[in-house]
Write a protein that holds these residues in place. Structure first.
Motif, PDB file in Angstrom:
ATOM      1  N   GLY A   1       0.802  -1.224   0.000  1.00  0.00           N
ATOM      2  CA  GLY A   1       0.000   0.000   0.000  1.00  0.00           C
ATOM      3  C   GLY A   1       0.828   1.263   0.000  1.00  0.00           C
ATOM      4  N   GLY A   2       2.152   1.117   0.145  1.00  0.00           N
ATOM      5  CA  GLY A   2       3.043   2.274   0.139  1.00  0.00           C
ATOM      6  C   GLY A   2       3.217   2.849  -1.252  1.00  0.00           C
ATOM      7  N   LYS A   3       3.660   4.081  -1.313  1.00  0.00           N
ATOM      8  CA  LYS A   3       3.698   4.832  -2.574  1.00  0.00           C
ATOM      9  C   LYS A   3       5.126   5.215  -2.942  1.00  0.00           C
ATOM     10  N   LEU A   4       5.487   4.958  -4.202  1.00  0.00           N
ATOM     11  CA  LEU A   4       6.751   5.425  -4.753  1.00  0.00           C
ATOM     12  C   LEU A   4       6.498   6.677  -5.582  1.00  0.00           C
ATOM     13  N   LEU A   5       7.295   7.722  -5.324  1.00  0.00           N
ATOM     14  CA  LEU A   5       7.169   8.985  -6.044  1.00  0.00           C
ATOM     15  C   LEU A   5       8.497   9.304  -6.720  1.00  0.00           C
ATOM     16  N   ILE A   6       8.470   9.465  -8.031  1.00  0.00           N
ATOM     17  CA  ILE A   6       9.681   9.773  -8.798  1.00  0.00           C
ATOM     18  C   ILE A   6       9.476  11.118  -9.480  1.00  0.00           C
ATOM     19  N   LEU A   7      10.189  12.130  -9.015  1.00  0.00           N
ATOM     20  CA  LEU A   7      10.159  13.448  -9.632  1.00  0.00           C
ATOM     21  C   LEU A   7      11.422  13.589 -10.463  1.00  0.00           C
ATOM     22  N   GLU A   8      11.244  13.815 -11.757  1.00  0.00           N
ATOM     23  CA  GLU A   8      12.424  13.810 -12.634  1.00  0.00           C
ATOM     24  C   GLU A   8      12.161  14.634 -13.885  1.00  0.00           C
ATOM     25  N   PHE A   9      13.235  15.184 -14.440  1.00  0.00           N
ATOM     26  CA  PHE A   9      13.133  15.819 -15.750  1.00  0.00           C
ATOM     27  C   PHE A   9      12.670  14.778 -16.762  1.00  0.00           C
ATOM     28  N   SER A  10      11.873  15.212 -17.730  1.00  0.00           N
ATOM     29  CA  SER A  10      11.307  14.268 -18.683  1.00  0.00           C
ATOM     30  C   SER A  10      11.308  14.882 -20.076  1.00  0.00           C
ATOM     31  N   LYS A  11      10.346  14.487 -20.905  1.00  0.00           N
ATOM     32  CA  LYS A  11      10.328  14.908 -22.308  1.00  0.00           C
ATOM     33  C   LYS A  11       9.193  15.906 -22.538  1.00  0.00           C
ATOM     34  N   PRO A  12       9.510  17.135 -22.963  1.00  0.00           N
ATOM     35  CA  PRO A  12       8.458  18.117 -23.254  1.00  0.00           C
ATOM     36  C   PRO A  12       7.471  17.579 -24.279  1.00  0.00           C
ATOM     37  N   THR A  13       6.211  17.897 -24.076  1.00  0.00           N
ATOM     38  CA  THR A  13       5.154  17.378 -24.950  1.00  0.00           C
ATOM     39  C   THR A  13       4.952  18.227 -26.195  1.00  0.00           C
TER      40      THR A  13
END
Length: 266
Positions: A178-190
């Motif tokens: 039930g725990g949550k993984l959060l990944i904040l990262e630079f990505s690809k502009p849409t």
């Protein structure tokens, strides 16, 4: 003006799984897999002292909004135990510490001793002490038992990991059901126009700012390259699925320049 070093698209390794064999990418260059961690460490040893100032300059302060949204999505409550991987100078750790209160705990983990030292000093200077632990740790081999944390976060750190799939599996392992993984990262502009403008900014302005403010253009050239080699939104979501997480989704911010990926351990 710093020279723009962007090879043709066909010369880049596919984002996501590291290249097969004994090599992997360090920015746009190929290095021995065994050497990548030490080379990334050299980058962050170099930038640790100016890391917060450069974050504000590079993002024009918007990184604070990205992190605030991450905190809002986390669902962290009093009494929770939270792991902040690649926690660096402690922006997320600080907010998590406020949320979990005296009955909870936050572990600030970073593979880089210089970043960990800066983070510890910053948090202690601001009066944070009782519910925070500091651990030097590798995201691929976390030194924690299974089912230890209600939430695990990693902000702007996954792109520097050699084996991202292994790191995702280990982060999933230490989550409680039930725990949550959060990944904040630079990505690809849409938006294609935004993507071109972002490339020009990243490969020209960032190294120049790095040289002027931190006296180090090479590290910021690597950071720009590492962003381009990171998996796009859908690829990372699929990698999280493969790691055993469920209900995986992502939120694009600033036109996809940054994405927050979220998944739940079943």
């Amino acid at each position: 003006m710093t020279e723009q070093r962007m090879p043709p698209d066909q010369t880049r390794e596919p984002a996501g799984q590291p290249p097969e064999g004994d090599s992997t990418h360090f920015g746009f260059r190929q290095v021995a897999r065994s050497q990548k961690a030490s080379q990334v460490a050299d980058v962050f040893h170099s930038v640790a002292g100016k890391y917060d100032m450069m974050n504000d300059l590079m993002s024009m302060g918007v990184h604070r909004l990205w992190k605030r949204f991450t905190i809002e999505v986390s669902g962290v409550r009093p009494g929770h135990r939270v792991l902040d991987i690649a926690g660096g100078t402690g922006d997320l750790t600080m907010k998590f510490s406020d949320l979990v209160g005296s009955t909870g705990q936050v572990v600030l983990a970073d593979i880089n001793a210089s970043m960990l030292q800066v983070g510890r000093g910053r948090l202690m200077d601001r009066g944070y002490a009782g519910n925070i632990e500091y651990v030097q740790a590798d995201a691929e081999h976390l030194p924690f038992p299974d089912n230890s944390f209600n939430a695990v976060s990693i902000a702007f750190g996954l792109r520097n990991v050699t084996d991202k799939d292994q790191a995702l599996r280990d982060m999933t392992r230490v989550l409680k059901p039930g725990g949550k993984l959060l990944i904040l990262e630079f990505s690809k502009p849409t938006n294609p126009l935004l993507s071109k403008a972002y490339d020009l900014y990243s490969f020209n302005a960032l190294p120049l700012m790095g040289q002027l403010v931190a006296g180090d253009s090479a590290s910021y050239q690597y950071l720009a390259e590492s962003i381009r080699m990171h998996p796009d939104q859908e690829t990372l979501k699929n990698m999280m699925d493969q790691a055993g997480l469920v209900n995986c989704k992502y939120y694009n911010m600033t036109g996809g320049v940054v994405a927050l990926h979220v998944g739940i351990k079943p």
